[in-house]
Design an enzyme around this catalytic site. Structure first.
Site, PDB file in Angstrom:
ATOM      1  N   SER A 127     -45.589  23.564  41.457  1.00  0.00           N
ATOM      2  CA  SER A 127     -46.022  24.956  41.320  1.00  0.00           C
ATOM      3  C   SER A 127     -47.365  25.070  42.032  1.00  0.00           C
ATOM      4  O   SER A 127     -47.868  24.096  42.572  1.00  0.00           O
ATOM      5  CB  SER A 127     -46.109  25.356  39.851  1.00  0.00           C
ATOM      6  OG  SER A 127     -47.015  24.538  39.165  1.00  0.00           O
ATOM      7  N   SER A 128     -47.925  26.215  42.026  1.00  0.00           N
ATOM      8  CA  SER A 128     -48.853  26.574  43.082  1.00  0.00           C
ATOM      9  C   SER A 128     -50.331  26.570  42.704  1.00  0.00           C
ATOM     10  O   SER A 128     -51.024  27.562  42.903  1.00  0.00           O
ATOM     11  CB  SER A 128     -48.453  27.939  43.611  1.00  0.00           C
ATOM     12  OG  SER A 128     -47.099  27.905  43.969  1.00  0.00           O
ATOM     13  N   GLU A 156     -46.327  30.920  48.356  1.00  0.00           N
ATOM     14  CA  GLU A 156     -45.364  30.585  49.388  1.00  0.00           C
ATOM     15  C   GLU A 156     -44.457  31.787  49.632  1.00  0.00           C
ATOM     16  O   GLU A 156     -44.146  32.524  48.700  1.00  0.00           O
ATOM     17  CB  GLU A 156     -44.488  29.396  48.962  1.00  0.00           C
ATOM     18  CG  GLU A 156     -45.240  28.220  48.412  1.00  0.00           C
ATOM     19  CD  GLU A 156     -45.499  28.314  46.910  1.00  0.00           C
ATOM     20  OE1 GLU A 156     -44.808  29.067  46.200  1.00  0.00           O
ATOM     21  OE2 GLU A 156     -46.423  27.642  46.442  1.00  0.00           O
ATOM     22  N   ASN A 194     -41.277  11.444  50.308  1.00  0.00           N
ATOM     23  CA  ASN A 194     -40.444  12.151  49.343  1.00  0.00           C
ATOM     24  C   ASN A 194     -41.269  13.272  48.739  1.00  0.00           C
ATOM     25  O   ASN A 194     -42.231  13.015  48.008  1.00  0.00           O
ATOM     26  CB  ASN A 194     -39.969  11.193  48.251  1.00  0.00           C
ATOM     27  CG  ASN A 194     -38.980  10.194  48.796  1.00  0.00           C
ATOM     28  OD1 ASN A 194     -37.894  10.568  49.233  1.00  0.00           O
ATOM     29  ND2 ASN A 194     -39.346   8.932  48.801  1.00  0.00           N
TER      30      ASN A 194
END
Length: 159
Positions: free
Chosen positions: A43-44, A100, A38
């Site tokens: 955030s990055s 991304e 799952n």
């Protein structure tokens, strides 16, 4: 949910066809090694001192933190692309930055170039000196129902 920062990561990408767009997306997840988990889209930020590994054995059904780019299409002949990049700072006490990117009608090379520029920009904005930028991209020409998926998976190495 999570009580400490992950300390390992891997970077993967895959493209797939399927019975439907969702089936194609599912196959791309499976090909990337995360299809039976799952995903928790995050955030990055790459935690400081996080170590790259080739593969991570993920427990079936577990909650897995991941930054990803994904795109699906049912337009025959359309090219779709997805890419991720990680800016790694020279200072190992600082966090890295994951970016991304996905788009229609571009090549994986174009997607990768764009996402690398995004990571570089984000690192410079933070005032971080860049050690390196890691990236991966994938593209796919849709036959019936296609998907592309590029990701950075974060996890915990047993010590």
């Amino acid at each position: 949910m999570f009580n400490r920062a992950p300390n390992i990561y891997t970077i993967k990408a895959a493209a797939a066809e399927g019975f439907s767009e969702l089936n194609a997306f599912d196959v791309a997840l499976l090909e990337s090694g995360v299809g039976n988990t799952n995903l928790v889209k995050m955030s990055s930020i790459l935690p400081p001192k996080c170590k790259k590994v080739d593969n991570i054995e993920l427990p079936l059904g577990d909650l897995v933190p991941v930054a990803y780019a994904a795109l699906t299409s049912s337009k025959k002949g359309q090219r779709i692309a997805a890419a991720v990049a990680i800016g790694i700072p020279k200072d190992p006490t600082k966090n890295g930055l994951i970016m991304e990117f996905e788009d229609y009608d571009i090549t994986k090379e174009q997607a990768e170039e764009q996402v690398r520029k995004m990571a570089e920009w984000g690192m410079k904005y933070r005032g971080y000196e860049i050690e390196r930028i890691e990236s991966i991209a994938v593209d796919h020409i849709v036959e019936e129902h296609g998907a592309v998926f590029a990701c950075v998976v974060l996890w915990w190495e047993n010590k």
